[in-house]
Design an enzyme around this catalytic site. Structure first.
Site, mmCIF file in Angstrom:
data_model
loop_
_atom_site.group_PDB
_atom_site.id
_atom_site.type_symbol
_atom_site.label_atom_id
_atom_site.label_comp_id
_atom_site.label_asym_id
_atom_site.label_seq_id
_atom_site.Cartn_x
_atom_site.Cartn_y
_atom_site.Cartn_z
ATOM 1 N NE ARG A 15 -3.682 -0.629 2.254
ATOM 2 C CZ ARG A 15 -4.748 -0.948 2.960
ATOM 3 N NH1 ARG A 15 -5.380 -0.021 3.645
ATOM 4 N NH2 ARG A 15 -5.189 -2.194 2.987
ATOM 5 C CB SER A 99 -8.985 -0.808 2.144
ATOM 6 O OG SER A 99 -10.016 -1.048 3.074
ATOM 7 C CG HIS A 100 -9.742 2.470 5.344
ATOM 8 N ND1 HIS A 100 -9.301 1.178 5.521
ATOM 9 C CD2 HIS A 100 -8.924 3.255 6.076
ATOM 10 C CE1 HIS A 100 -8.265 1.189 6.348
ATOM 11 N NE2 HIS A 100 -8.015 2.446 6.704
ATOM 12 C CE LYS A 109 -7.369 -4.984 1.589
ATOM 13 N NZ LYS A 109 -8.725 -4.929 2.197
ATOM 14 C CG ASP A 243 -14.205 -1.274 3.657
ATOM 15 O OD1 ASP A 243 -14.953 -1.978 2.950
ATOM 16 O OD2 ASP A 243 -13.123 -1.696 4.109
ATOM 17 C CG ASP A 245 -11.579 -3.190 0.243
ATOM 18 O OD1 ASP A 245 -12.080 -2.552 1.185
ATOM 19 O OD2 ASP A 245 -10.711 -4.073 0.418
ATOM 20 C CG ASP A 247 -12.608 -5.726 2.961
ATOM 21 O OD1 ASP A 247 -12.937 -4.553 3.238
ATOM 22 O OD2 ASP A 247 -11.453 -6.160 3.129
ATOM 23 N NE ARG A 248 -12.798 -2.119 7.051
ATOM 24 C CZ ARG A 248 -12.497 -0.990 7.670
ATOM 25 N NH1 ARG A 248 -12.570 -0.921 8.998
ATOM 26 N NH2 ARG A 248 -12.140 0.077 6.991
ATOM 27 C CG HIS A 331 -11.936 -6.995 8.518
ATOM 28 N ND1 HIS A 331 -11.957 -7.071 7.135
ATOM 29 C CD2 HIS A 331 -11.171 -5.937 8.822
ATOM 30 C CE1 HIS A 331 -11.222 -6.089 6.635
ATOM 31 N NE2 HIS A 331 -10.738 -5.377 7.636
#
Length: 454
Positions: A15, A99-100, A109, A243, A245, A247-248, A331
Protein backbone atom coordinates in the site's frame (compact mmCIF):
# COMPACT_ATOMS: atom_id res chain seq x y z
CA UNK A 1 11.44 4.01 -10.51
CA UNK A 2 13.54 4.25 -7.35
CA UNK A 3 11.29 2.74 -4.70
CA UNK A 4 11.62 2.20 -0.97
CA UNK A 5 9.73 -1.02 -0.49
CA UNK A 6 9.96 -0.74 3.30
CA UNK A 7 7.46 2.11 3.00
CA UNK A 8 4.88 0.26 0.91
CA UNK A 9 5.12 -3.46 1.80
CA UNK A 10 3.09 -3.70 5.01
CA UNK A 11 2.38 -6.62 7.33
CA UNK A 12 -0.52 -7.94 5.23
CA UNK A 13 -0.46 -6.12 1.90
CA UNK A 14 1.20 -3.59 -0.40
CA UNK A 15 0.00 0.00 0.00
CA UNK A 16 1.31 3.43 -0.93
CA UNK A 17 0.83 6.68 -2.83
CA UNK A 18 0.65 6.50 -6.65
CA UNK A 19 2.82 7.49 -8.48
CA UNK A 20 5.09 8.89 -5.72
CA UNK A 21 5.83 5.59 -3.99
CA UNK A 22 4.95 3.06 -6.68
CA UNK A 23 3.65 2.83 -10.23
CA UNK A 24 2.82 0.42 -13.07
CA UNK A 25 6.44 -0.63 -13.63
CA UNK A 26 6.70 -1.70 -10.00
CA UNK A 27 3.29 -3.41 -10.20
CA UNK A 28 4.68 -5.49 -13.06
CA UNK A 29 7.57 -6.65 -10.88
CA UNK A 30 5.15 -7.53 -8.10
CA UNK A 31 3.20 -9.62 -10.61
CA UNK A 32 6.34 -11.48 -11.65
CA UNK A 33 7.36 -12.03 -8.02
CA UNK A 34 3.88 -13.26 -7.08
CA UNK A 35 4.06 -15.78 -9.91
CA UNK A 36 7.49 -16.90 -8.74
CA UNK A 37 6.61 -17.27 -5.05
CA UNK A 38 3.28 -19.04 -5.54
CA UNK A 39 4.62 -21.29 -8.31
CA UNK A 40 1.09 -21.27 -9.73
CA UNK A 41 0.25 -22.07 -13.34
CA UNK A 42 -2.65 -19.59 -13.21
CA UNK A 43 -3.87 -16.69 -11.06
CA UNK A 44 -6.87 -14.36 -10.86
CA UNK A 45 -6.64 -10.54 -10.67
CA UNK A 46 -9.26 -7.87 -9.88
CA UNK A 47 -9.37 -4.18 -9.04
CA UNK A 48 -11.48 -1.46 -7.41
CA UNK A 49 -12.73 1.87 -8.81
CA UNK A 50 -9.68 4.04 -8.05
CA UNK A 51 -8.38 5.91 -11.12
CA UNK A 52 -5.00 4.15 -10.87
CA UNK A 53 -6.40 0.65 -10.35
CA UNK A 54 -6.98 -0.57 -13.95
CA UNK A 55 -3.45 0.37 -15.08
CA UNK A 56 -1.74 -1.12 -12.03
CA UNK A 57 -3.83 -4.28 -12.24
CA UNK A 58 -3.06 -4.79 -15.94
CA UNK A 59 0.68 -4.21 -15.34
CA UNK A 60 0.65 -6.82 -12.56
CA UNK A 61 -1.19 -9.27 -14.85
CA UNK A 62 1.35 -8.75 -17.62
CA UNK A 63 4.23 -9.18 -15.18
CA UNK A 64 2.81 -12.54 -14.10
CA UNK A 65 2.07 -13.60 -17.69
CA UNK A 66 5.66 -12.91 -18.68
CA UNK A 67 6.65 -15.53 -16.12
CA UNK A 68 4.49 -18.10 -17.92
CA UNK A 69 1.38 -17.76 -15.75
CA UNK A 70 -2.15 -17.70 -17.22
CA UNK A 71 -4.04 -14.73 -15.78
CA UNK A 72 -7.80 -14.45 -15.41
CA UNK A 73 -8.82 -10.80 -15.08
CA UNK A 74 -12.20 -10.26 -13.39
CA UNK A 75 -12.06 -6.45 -13.66
CA UNK A 76 -14.05 -4.28 -11.27
CA UNK A 77 -14.79 -6.15 -8.06
CA UNK A 78 -14.94 -5.91 -4.29
CA UNK A 79 -12.21 -7.57 -2.26
CA UNK A 80 -14.54 -10.32 -1.13
CA UNK A 81 -15.56 -10.86 -4.76
CA UNK A 82 -11.87 -11.46 -5.52
CA UNK A 83 -11.75 -13.91 -2.59
CA UNK A 84 -14.82 -15.63 -4.07
CA UNK A 85 -13.02 -16.00 -7.41
CA UNK A 86 -9.88 -17.31 -5.70
CA UNK A 87 -11.94 -19.84 -3.78
CA UNK A 88 -14.30 -20.92 -6.54
CA UNK A 89 -11.53 -21.18 -9.18
CA UNK A 90 -8.96 -22.49 -6.67
CA UNK A 91 -6.39 -19.95 -7.86
CA UNK A 92 -4.05 -17.49 -6.13
CA UNK A 93 -5.41 -13.96 -6.40
CA UNK A 94 -4.44 -10.29 -6.38
CA UNK A 95 -6.83 -7.46 -5.55
CA UNK A 96 -5.85 -3.88 -6.40
CA UNK A 97 -7.31 -1.58 -3.76
CA UNK A 98 -6.26 0.72 -0.95
CA UNK A 99 -9.50 -0.08 0.90
CA UNK A 100 -10.49 2.96 2.97
CA UNK A 101 -7.36 5.06 2.28
CA UNK A 102 -7.60 8.40 0.42
CA UNK A 103 -7.76 8.54 -3.39
CA UNK A 104 -4.03 9.03 -4.00
CA UNK A 105 -3.28 5.63 -2.44
CA UNK A 106 -3.45 2.19 -4.00
CA UNK A 107 -2.36 -1.27 -2.96
CA UNK A 108 -2.47 -5.02 -3.49
CA UNK A 109 -4.14 -7.63 -1.29
CA UNK A 110 -2.75 -11.05 -2.15
CA UNK A 111 -4.00 -14.55 -1.43
CA UNK A 112 -3.07 -18.10 -2.33
CA UNK A 113 -5.47 -20.57 -3.90
CA UNK A 114 -8.68 -20.94 -1.92
CA UNK A 115 -8.35 -17.35 -0.62
CA UNK A 116 -5.62 -18.41 1.85
CA UNK A 117 -3.91 -15.29 3.26
CA UNK A 118 -0.55 -13.94 2.16
CA UNK A 119 1.33 -11.92 4.79
CA UNK A 120 4.90 -11.31 5.86
CA UNK A 121 5.37 -14.91 7.05
CA UNK A 122 3.41 -16.52 4.21
CA UNK A 123 5.05 -15.12 1.09
CA UNK A 124 4.98 -11.33 1.25
CA UNK A 125 8.55 -11.04 2.59
CA UNK A 126 9.79 -13.30 -0.26
CA UNK A 127 7.91 -11.20 -2.82
CA UNK A 128 9.50 -8.04 -1.47
CA UNK A 129 12.99 -9.61 -1.59
CA UNK A 130 12.53 -10.60 -5.23
CA UNK A 131 11.28 -7.17 -6.26
CA UNK A 132 14.15 -5.47 -4.44
CA UNK A 133 16.67 -7.73 -6.18
CA UNK A 134 15.13 -7.05 -9.59
CA UNK A 135 15.10 -3.29 -8.96
CA UNK A 136 18.80 -3.54 -8.29
CA UNK A 137 19.86 -6.09 -10.92
CA UNK A 138 17.21 -5.73 -13.61
CA UNK A 139 13.95 -7.47 -14.34
CA UNK A 140 13.93 -11.26 -14.79
CA UNK A 141 14.02 -12.78 -18.27
CA UNK A 142 10.55 -13.60 -19.63
CA UNK A 143 9.58 -17.27 -19.68
CA UNK A 144 10.08 -19.16 -22.94
CA UNK A 145 6.34 -19.61 -23.15
CA UNK A 146 4.41 -16.60 -21.81
CA UNK A 147 1.06 -17.03 -20.11
CA UNK A 148 -2.29 -15.83 -21.43
CA UNK A 149 -4.55 -12.98 -20.34
CA UNK A 150 -8.28 -13.69 -20.34
CA UNK A 151 -11.38 -12.02 -18.89
CA UNK A 152 -14.10 -13.60 -16.77
CA UNK A 153 -17.34 -12.28 -15.26
CA UNK A 154 -17.84 -13.37 -11.65
CA UNK A 155 -20.30 -10.85 -10.16
CA UNK A 156 -23.50 -12.87 -10.63
CA UNK A 157 -21.86 -16.09 -9.42
CA UNK A 158 -20.52 -14.25 -6.37
CA UNK A 159 -23.99 -12.90 -5.59
CA UNK A 160 -25.60 -16.32 -6.03
CA UNK A 161 -23.05 -17.96 -3.74
CA UNK A 162 -23.65 -15.46 -0.94
CA UNK A 163 -27.43 -15.78 -1.23
CA UNK A 164 -27.11 -19.57 -1.05
CA UNK A 165 -25.57 -19.24 2.42
CA UNK A 166 -28.34 -17.16 4.04
CA UNK A 167 -32.05 -17.72 3.41
CA UNK A 168 -33.88 -14.40 3.14
CA UNK A 169 -36.85 -15.59 1.10
CA UNK A 170 -39.25 -15.73 4.06
CA UNK A 171 -38.29 -12.50 5.85
CA UNK A 172 -40.74 -9.63 6.26
CA UNK A 173 -40.21 -6.72 3.85
CA UNK A 174 -37.47 -4.36 5.03
CA UNK A 175 -36.38 -0.90 4.00
CA UNK A 176 -32.60 -0.54 4.05
CA UNK A 177 -30.39 2.46 3.34
CA UNK A 178 -26.96 1.54 2.01
CA UNK A 179 -24.04 4.01 1.91
CA UNK A 180 -21.46 2.66 -0.53
CA UNK A 181 -19.20 5.70 -0.11
CA UNK A 182 -18.63 5.73 -3.91
CA UNK A 183 -16.80 2.44 -3.39
CA UNK A 184 -17.31 -1.10 -4.60
CA UNK A 185 -20.50 -1.62 -2.59
CA UNK A 186 -22.22 0.31 -5.37
CA UNK A 187 -21.13 -2.49 -7.70
CA UNK A 188 -21.93 -5.53 -5.52
CA UNK A 189 -25.06 -4.55 -3.55
CA UNK A 190 -27.53 -4.38 -6.48
CA UNK A 191 -26.98 -7.97 -7.73
CA UNK A 192 -26.80 -9.41 -4.20
CA UNK A 193 -30.02 -7.68 -3.07
CA UNK A 194 -31.88 -8.32 -6.36
CA UNK A 195 -35.04 -10.36 -5.84
CA UNK A 196 -34.97 -10.10 -2.04
CA UNK A 197 -37.92 -8.57 -0.12
CA UNK A 198 -35.98 -5.35 0.41
CA UNK A 199 -36.62 -1.73 -0.50
CA UNK A 200 -33.14 -0.37 -1.18
CA UNK A 201 -32.34 3.32 -0.68
CA UNK A 202 -28.90 3.79 -2.28
CA UNK A 203 -26.44 6.45 -1.17
CA UNK A 204 -23.28 7.27 -3.14
CA UNK A 205 -23.46 4.19 -5.39
CA UNK A 206 -21.61 5.94 -8.23
CA UNK A 207 -18.17 4.35 -8.50
CA UNK A 208 -15.72 7.19 -7.94
CA UNK A 209 -12.26 6.58 -6.53
CA UNK A 210 -11.85 10.28 -5.71
CA UNK A 211 -14.52 9.86 -2.97
CA UNK A 212 -16.41 13.13 -3.60
CA UNK A 213 -18.88 12.72 -0.70
CA UNK A 214 -16.82 11.36 2.18
CA UNK A 215 -13.94 8.94 2.72
CA UNK A 216 -15.01 5.33 2.39
CA UNK A 217 -13.93 4.55 5.93
CA UNK A 218 -16.97 3.91 8.17
CA UNK A 219 -14.68 3.21 11.14
CA UNK A 220 -14.35 7.01 11.39
CA UNK A 221 -17.64 8.27 12.91
CA UNK A 222 -17.56 11.36 10.66
CA UNK A 223 -18.17 9.12 7.64
CA UNK A 224 -21.33 7.60 9.14
CA UNK A 225 -23.11 10.92 9.71
CA UNK A 226 -24.92 11.01 6.34
CA UNK A 227 -26.23 7.47 6.82
CA UNK A 228 -27.28 8.15 10.41
CA UNK A 229 -29.41 11.08 9.24
CA UNK A 230 -30.87 9.30 6.22
CA UNK A 231 -32.13 6.16 7.97
CA UNK A 232 -34.70 7.84 10.27
CA UNK A 233 -35.53 10.40 7.56
CA UNK A 234 -36.51 7.51 5.25
CA UNK A 235 -38.30 5.59 8.00
CA UNK A 236 -35.92 2.73 7.17
CA UNK A 237 -35.44 -0.39 9.27
CA UNK A 238 -31.64 -0.10 9.24
CA UNK A 239 -28.64 1.33 7.43
CA UNK A 240 -25.51 -0.38 6.15
CA UNK A 241 -22.21 1.30 5.23
CA UNK A 242 -19.39 -0.36 3.29
CA UNK A 243 -15.76 0.67 3.11
CA UNK A 244 -14.01 1.39 -0.21
CA UNK A 245 -13.38 -2.21 -1.27
CA UNK A 246 -16.63 -3.40 0.37
CA UNK A 247 -15.09 -6.15 2.48
CA UNK A 248 -16.28 -4.54 5.74
CA UNK A 249 -19.81 -3.54 6.71
CA UNK A 250 -21.04 -1.23 9.45
CA UNK A 251 -24.64 -1.17 10.66
CA UNK A 252 -26.86 1.57 12.11
CA UNK A 253 -30.27 0.87 13.65
CA UNK A 254 -33.66 2.41 12.86
CA UNK A 255 -32.82 5.44 15.02
CA UNK A 256 -29.55 6.06 13.19
CA UNK A 257 -27.48 4.81 16.12
CA UNK A 258 -24.36 2.75 15.25
CA UNK A 259 -24.40 -0.94 16.18
CA UNK A 260 -21.03 -2.06 17.49
CA UNK A 261 -19.14 -4.61 15.36
CA UNK A 262 -18.89 -6.75 18.51
CA UNK A 263 -22.68 -6.93 18.69
CA UNK A 264 -22.80 -7.90 15.01
CA UNK A 265 -20.12 -10.54 15.67
CA UNK A 266 -22.20 -12.00 18.52
CA UNK A 267 -25.43 -11.94 16.47
CA UNK A 268 -23.85 -13.67 13.47
CA UNK A 269 -22.04 -16.14 15.73
CA UNK A 270 -25.37 -17.18 17.28
CA UNK A 271 -26.88 -17.68 13.82
CA UNK A 272 -23.91 -19.66 12.48
CA UNK A 273 -23.89 -21.87 15.58
CA UNK A 274 -27.61 -22.53 15.13
CA UNK A 275 -26.96 -23.43 11.50
CA UNK A 276 -24.29 -25.91 12.61
CA UNK A 277 -26.44 -27.64 15.21
CA UNK A 278 -25.23 -25.63 18.19
CA UNK A 279 -21.64 -26.75 17.80
CA UNK A 280 -18.53 -25.10 16.47
CA UNK A 281 -15.59 -22.83 17.19
CA UNK A 282 -15.90 -19.05 16.83
CA UNK A 283 -12.81 -16.84 16.62
CA UNK A 284 -12.72 -13.33 18.08
CA UNK A 285 -9.81 -10.98 18.63
CA UNK A 286 -8.91 -9.90 22.13
CA UNK A 287 -10.44 -6.42 21.91
CA UNK A 288 -13.94 -7.49 20.90
CA UNK A 289 -16.50 -7.20 23.68
CA UNK A 290 -16.81 -9.86 26.39
CA UNK A 291 -20.31 -10.27 25.01
CA UNK A 292 -18.90 -12.29 22.10
CA UNK A 293 -17.44 -15.26 24.04
CA UNK A 294 -20.45 -15.18 26.39
CA UNK A 295 -22.92 -15.49 23.50
CA UNK A 296 -20.83 -18.17 21.82
CA UNK A 297 -20.86 -20.31 24.98
CA UNK A 298 -24.59 -19.68 25.54
CA UNK A 299 -25.27 -21.07 22.07
CA UNK A 300 -23.15 -24.18 22.54
CA UNK A 301 -20.00 -22.99 20.79
CA UNK A 302 -16.35 -22.70 21.73
CA UNK A 303 -14.84 -19.19 21.64
CA UNK A 304 -11.16 -18.82 20.73
CA UNK A 305 -9.38 -15.51 21.43
CA UNK A 306 -6.67 -14.26 19.05
CA UNK A 307 -4.38 -11.34 18.41
CA UNK A 308 -5.66 -8.40 16.37
CA UNK A 309 -5.19 -8.76 12.60
CA UNK A 310 -6.76 -10.77 9.81
CA UNK A 311 -3.74 -13.07 9.36
CA UNK A 312 -4.13 -14.27 12.97
CA UNK A 313 -7.88 -14.73 12.60
CA UNK A 314 -7.51 -16.65 9.35
CA UNK A 315 -4.72 -18.83 10.76
CA UNK A 316 -6.89 -19.75 13.76
CA UNK A 317 -9.89 -20.34 11.50
CA UNK A 318 -7.83 -22.88 9.57
CA UNK A 319 -6.18 -24.45 12.63
CA UNK A 320 -9.40 -24.94 14.60
CA UNK A 321 -11.85 -25.52 11.76
CA UNK A 322 -13.85 -22.56 13.09
CA UNK A 323 -17.22 -21.79 11.52
CA UNK A 324 -17.00 -18.01 11.98
CA UNK A 325 -14.74 -15.21 13.17
CA UNK A 326 -15.19 -11.51 13.89
CA UNK A 327 -13.14 -8.43 14.68
CA UNK A 328 -13.86 -5.07 16.30
CA UNK A 329 -12.98 -3.43 12.96
CA UNK A 330 -16.02 -4.99 11.25
CA UNK A 331 -14.18 -7.76 9.43
CA UNK A 332 -16.25 -10.98 9.48
CA UNK A 333 -14.84 -14.36 8.42
CA UNK A 334 -16.81 -17.43 7.36
CA UNK A 335 -15.85 -21.09 7.01
CA UNK A 336 -18.28 -21.31 4.09
CA UNK A 337 -16.42 -18.47 2.37
CA UNK A 338 -12.98 -20.10 2.41
CA UNK A 339 -12.28 -18.59 5.86
CA UNK A 340 -12.12 -15.19 4.16
CA UNK A 341 -13.76 -11.98 5.27
CA UNK A 342 -16.92 -10.69 3.62
CA UNK A 343 -18.93 -7.77 4.91
CA UNK A 344 -21.70 -8.58 2.44
CA UNK A 345 -22.38 -11.99 3.99
CA UNK A 346 -22.46 -10.43 7.46
CA UNK A 347 -24.96 -7.87 6.16
CA UNK A 348 -27.19 -10.65 4.82
CA UNK A 349 -27.15 -12.31 8.25
CA UNK A 350 -28.26 -9.06 9.88
CA UNK A 351 -31.08 -8.66 7.35
CA UNK A 352 -32.18 -12.26 7.89
CA UNK A 353 -32.15 -11.89 11.68
CA UNK A 354 -34.07 -8.61 11.60
CA UNK A 355 -36.56 -9.78 8.99
CA UNK A 356 -37.19 -13.04 10.83
CA UNK A 357 -38.84 -11.25 13.78
CA UNK A 358 -41.13 -8.28 14.24
CA UNK A 359 -39.14 -6.00 16.54
CA UNK A 360 -36.80 -3.17 15.55
CA UNK A 361 -33.06 -3.65 15.13
CA UNK A 362 -32.30 -1.68 18.31
CA UNK A 363 -34.26 -4.24 20.33
CA UNK A 364 -32.73 -7.20 18.52
CA UNK A 365 -29.12 -6.14 19.11
CA UNK A 366 -29.65 -5.05 22.74
CA UNK A 367 -29.09 -8.65 23.87
CA UNK A 368 -25.69 -8.56 22.14
CA UNK A 369 -24.57 -5.24 23.63
CA UNK A 370 -24.06 -5.92 27.34
CA UNK A 371 -21.10 -3.74 28.27
CA UNK A 372 -19.78 -0.21 27.88
CA UNK A 373 -16.67 0.24 25.75
CA UNK A 374 -14.25 3.11 25.30
CA UNK A 375 -13.52 2.58 21.65
CA UNK A 376 -9.88 2.69 20.56
CA UNK A 377 -7.88 5.60 21.99
CA UNK A 378 -4.45 6.34 20.51
CA UNK A 379 -1.68 8.06 22.50
CA UNK A 380 1.69 9.19 21.13
CA UNK A 381 4.51 8.03 23.41
CA UNK A 382 8.30 8.25 23.29
CA UNK A 383 8.92 4.76 24.70
CA UNK A 384 6.23 2.11 24.15
CA UNK A 385 7.99 -0.55 26.24
CA UNK A 386 8.49 1.75 29.22
CA UNK A 387 4.81 2.75 29.29
CA UNK A 388 3.68 -0.88 29.05
CA UNK A 389 6.06 -1.76 31.89
CA UNK A 390 4.59 1.06 33.98
CA UNK A 391 1.07 -0.30 33.46
CA UNK A 392 2.23 -3.78 34.46
CA UNK A 393 3.82 -2.43 37.64
CA UNK A 394 0.65 -0.51 38.53
CA UNK A 395 -1.68 -3.52 38.21
CA UNK A 396 0.26 -6.75 38.66
CA UNK A 397 -0.05 -6.93 42.46
CA UNK A 398 -3.74 -6.09 42.67
CA UNK A 399 -6.05 -8.77 43.99
CA UNK A 400 -8.41 -10.42 41.49
CA UNK A 401 -6.62 -8.85 38.50
CA UNK A 402 -5.04 -10.95 35.73
CA UNK A 403 -2.51 -9.88 33.09
CA UNK A 404 -1.68 -11.51 29.77
CA UNK A 405 0.61 -10.72 26.86
CA UNK A 406 -1.20 -12.28 23.90
CA UNK A 407 -1.17 -8.95 22.06
CA UNK A 408 0.29 -5.99 23.93
CA UNK A 409 -0.86 -6.11 27.55
CA UNK A 410 -4.36 -7.04 28.71
CA UNK A 411 -5.40 -6.28 32.30
CA UNK A 412 -8.67 -7.86 33.43
CA UNK A 413 -10.92 -8.07 36.47
CA UNK A 414 -14.39 -9.51 37.03
CA UNK A 415 -16.31 -6.51 35.74
CA UNK A 416 -13.78 -4.68 33.53
CA UNK A 417 -10.78 -5.12 31.28
CA UNK A 418 -8.45 -3.05 29.15
CA UNK A 419 -5.84 -3.78 26.51
CA UNK A 420 -2.89 -1.63 25.44
CA UNK A 421 -1.19 -2.51 22.15
CA UNK A 422 1.79 -0.81 20.51
CA UNK A 423 1.46 0.27 16.89
CA UNK A 424 3.94 -1.48 14.60
CA UNK A 425 4.38 1.56 12.36
CA UNK A 426 3.93 4.63 14.58
CA UNK A 427 5.03 5.73 18.10
CA UNK A 428 1.54 5.00 19.44
CA UNK A 429 -0.10 2.94 22.14
CA UNK A 430 -3.69 1.90 21.46
CA UNK A 431 -6.04 1.57 24.45
CA UNK A 432 -9.34 -0.31 24.47
CA UNK A 433 -11.33 -0.59 27.70
CA UNK A 434 -14.66 -2.18 28.61
CA UNK A 435 -16.68 -2.48 31.80
CA UNK A 436 -20.09 -3.44 33.16
CA UNK A 437 -21.20 0.21 33.25
CA UNK A 438 -20.17 3.71 32.21
CA UNK A 439 -18.72 4.91 35.56
CA UNK A 440 -16.52 1.81 35.90
CA UNK A 441 -15.33 2.05 32.30
CA UNK A 442 -14.54 5.76 32.67
CA UNK A 443 -12.56 5.16 35.87
CA UNK A 444 -10.42 2.34 34.46
CA UNK A 445 -9.97 4.10 31.11
CA UNK A 446 -8.74 7.28 32.76
CA UNK A 447 -6.44 5.42 35.11
CA UNK A 448 -4.81 3.59 32.19
CA UNK A 449 -4.53 6.79 30.13
CA UNK A 450 -2.87 8.62 33.02
CA UNK A 451 -0.11 5.97 33.10
CA UNK A 452 0.24 5.84 29.30
CA UNK A 453 0.53 9.61 29.01
CA UNK A 454 2.35 10.20 32.29
Amino acid sequence: MAADLSQIVKAYDVRGVVPDQWDASLAGLFGAAFAEVTGAAAIVVGHDMRPSSPGLSRAFARGAAERGVDVTEIGLCSTDQLYYASGALDLPGAMFTASHNPARYNGIKLCRAGAAPVGQDTGLAQIRELVERWLEQGAPRPADRPGTLSSRETLQDYAAHLCSLVDLTAIRPLKVVVDAGNGMGGHTVPPVFAGLPLTLVPMYFELDGTFPNHEANPLDPANLVDLQKRVPAEGADLGIAFDGDADRCFVVDENGDPVSPSAITALVAARELARHGGKGTVIHNLITSRTVPEVVREHGGTPVRTRVGHSFIKAEMARTGAIFGGEHSAHYYFKDFWNADTGMLAALHVLAALGGQEGPLSGLVAQYDRYTGSGEINSTVTDQSARLAAIRTAFEDRADVTLDDLDGLTVAAADWWFNVRPSNTEPLLRLNAEAKDEPTMTKIRDEALAIIRG
